[in-house]
Motif scaffolding. Sequence first.
Motif, PDB file in Angstrom:
ATOM      1  N   THR A 171      34.551  33.197  35.875  1.00  0.00           N
ATOM      2  CA  THR A 171      35.616  32.695  37.577  1.00  0.00           C
ATOM      3  C   THR A 171      36.100  31.191  36.969  1.00  0.00           C
ATOM      4  O   THR A 171      35.626  30.363  37.295  1.00  0.00           O
ATOM      5  CB  THR A 171      34.802  33.201  38.893  1.00  0.00           C
ATOM      6  OG1 THR A 171      35.344  33.461  39.787  1.00  0.00           O
ATOM      7  CG2 THR A 171      33.632  32.320  38.308  1.00  0.00           C
ATOM      8  N   ALA A 192      38.862  28.287  39.539  1.00  0.00           N
ATOM      9  CA  ALA A 192      39.768  28.313  40.385  1.00  0.00           C
ATOM     10  C   ALA A 192      40.339  26.832  40.720  1.00  0.00           C
ATOM     11  O   ALA A 192      39.720  25.764  40.788  1.00  0.00           O
ATOM     12  CB  ALA A 192      39.167  28.916  41.668  1.00  0.00           C
ATOM     13  N   TRP A 193      41.552  26.839  40.977  1.00  0.00           N
ATOM     14  CA  TRP A 193      41.538  25.695  41.231  1.00  0.00           C
ATOM     15  C   TRP A 193      41.947  24.896  42.955  1.00  0.00           C
ATOM     16  O   TRP A 193      42.056  26.065  43.312  1.00  0.00           O
ATOM     17  CB  TRP A 193      43.385  24.947  40.881  1.00  0.00           C
ATOM     18  CG  TRP A 193      43.552  25.488  39.577  1.00  0.00           C
ATOM     19  CD1 TRP A 193      43.707  26.296  38.812  1.00  0.00           C
ATOM     20  CD2 TRP A 193      43.875  24.203  38.427  1.00  0.00           C
ATOM     21  NE1 TRP A 193      43.966  25.962  37.740  1.00  0.00           N
ATOM     22  CE2 TRP A 193      44.183  24.432  37.294  1.00  0.00           C
ATOM     23  CE3 TRP A 193      43.405  22.822  38.540  1.00  0.00           C
ATOM     24  CZ2 TRP A 193      44.021  23.897  36.718  1.00  0.00           C
ATOM     25  CZ3 TRP A 193      43.869  22.082  38.202  1.00  0.00           C
ATOM     26  CH2 TRP A 193      43.899  23.277  36.396  1.00  0.00           C
ATOM     27  N   SER A 230      46.574  35.863  36.583  1.00  0.00           N
ATOM     28  CA  SER A 230      46.999  35.007  37.136  1.00  0.00           C
ATOM     29  C   SER A 230      48.848  35.023  37.323  1.00  0.00           C
ATOM     30  O   SER A 230      49.235  34.683  36.316  1.00  0.00           O
ATOM     31  CB  SER A 230      46.468  33.494  36.345  1.00  0.00           C
ATOM     32  OG  SER A 230      46.283  32.484  37.008  1.00  0.00           O
ATOM     33  N   ALA A 250      43.791  30.285  34.866  1.00  0.00           N
ATOM     34  CA  ALA A 250      44.033  30.387  35.964  1.00  0.00           C
ATOM     35  C   ALA A 250      45.106  29.587  36.007  1.00  0.00           C
ATOM     36  O   ALA A 250      44.852  28.516  35.151  1.00  0.00           O
ATOM     37  CB  ALA A 250      42.778  30.202  37.384  1.00  0.00           C
ATOM     38  N   TYR A 276      41.963  28.240  31.485  1.00  0.00           N
ATOM     39  CA  TYR A 276      41.286  29.862  30.852  1.00  0.00           C
ATOM     40  C   TYR A 276      40.319  29.454  29.677  1.00  0.00           C
ATOM     41  O   TYR A 276      39.417  27.958  29.518  1.00  0.00           O
ATOM     42  CB  TYR A 276      42.558  30.460  29.956  1.00  0.00           C
ATOM     43  CG  TYR A 276      41.798  29.753  27.883  1.00  0.00           C
ATOM     44  CD1 TYR A 276      41.914  30.206  27.007  1.00  0.00           C
ATOM     45  CD2 TYR A 276      43.361  29.118  27.488  1.00  0.00           C
ATOM     46  CE1 TYR A 276      41.735  29.638  26.074  1.00  0.00           C
ATOM     47  CE2 TYR A 276      43.153  28.655  26.305  1.00  0.00           C
ATOM     48  CZ  TYR A 276      42.803  28.491  25.801  1.00  0.00           C
ATOM     49  OH  TYR A 276      42.477  28.036  24.600  1.00  0.00           O
TER      50      TYR A 276
END
Length: 339
Positions: A42, A44-45, A255, A304, A314
């Motif tokens: 996973t 996440a920004w 995304s 993302a 990625y």
Amino acid sequence: MAPAPRRELLHKDHFAFVFGSVKTQNYLDPVSKGPGSHTIRTLAWNPTGQLIATGSADRTLRIWNPDRPHVRYSTELRGHTAGIEKALFNPVRDAELASCSADGTVRFWDDDTLIPVSVQFPSSPTTHPDGVNALNLPSSTPGATTYTALDPHPQTVQTNATTFSWCMPTPERPEQHVFVTTGEGKVKIMSYPSFDIMHTLNAHTSACLSIALAPTGRYLAVGGSDALISLWDTTDWICRRTLSSENGGAIRGVSWSFDGRFIVGACDEIGCGGNGLEIFHAESGDSIYTIPTAGVNAGVSAVAWHPSRYWLAYSTTTDGPGSSSAGGLKIVGAAGGGL
């Protein structure tokens, strides 16, 4: 932290030229506990795009500074006892992060310190995904740290992924929408927090695995095990087009770019990344650029887009049987600071 300024919108005809001229920054975490164990599951920004979180199969949860790629500038968050399945920043609080693990817990982190709340589900979401669980997050009151688990809503078929609409509740419309993908190829549109079914989309001929709402709200993207991404118009819930990668394989993540123009899917199956990572133009459905990925046997485990730049993060899976390291985090565009 101040958010990064939004860039000029990139035309699809210029996309390949721009992306072909930028460099990819690698972020290597040297810790590995065996073949495939450190695969990132996973990404996440945070809301400003100044931090990015990675969660791995070996229970490593790490916060990176995109401008400082060495691991010594990152922060490892310890507490989970099994692999990290999902991490997500609070959309209105830069430093607050939630993480979901195969150990059956959701943990909340703030300022690199674990908030003393860990919500224990009755079973691991990865081994028993036949229900919808949700959290009632705290109000915006300073110092509020109380999280309440809502009642579970068992489903008749496997639930693979969920996402929320991002419109705020109003007195006239007190409930939000939550979108739920199922193992029978459907997407359920539910009201939240009542979980009443508002509409059902017959999205794919096989299991729906991933889902994402465009930042513009125009399209809902659904990734399936049939190797397709379907784009649904949110005004009438009609499928406008489907996107298909030459690499094939189940789409386990999707995304959107910050402007809602470009979309990319992740397939972690061996061989999916062999020909590169394809980027599509949502409005036309055209495949406009392919990012070269190392390793002919590699898959792409997570993708993302940056929240305000044309940066794409990625990670690849291991390069094949016997490989002891995964591809790690990579960010296209971060090395040059442009886009």
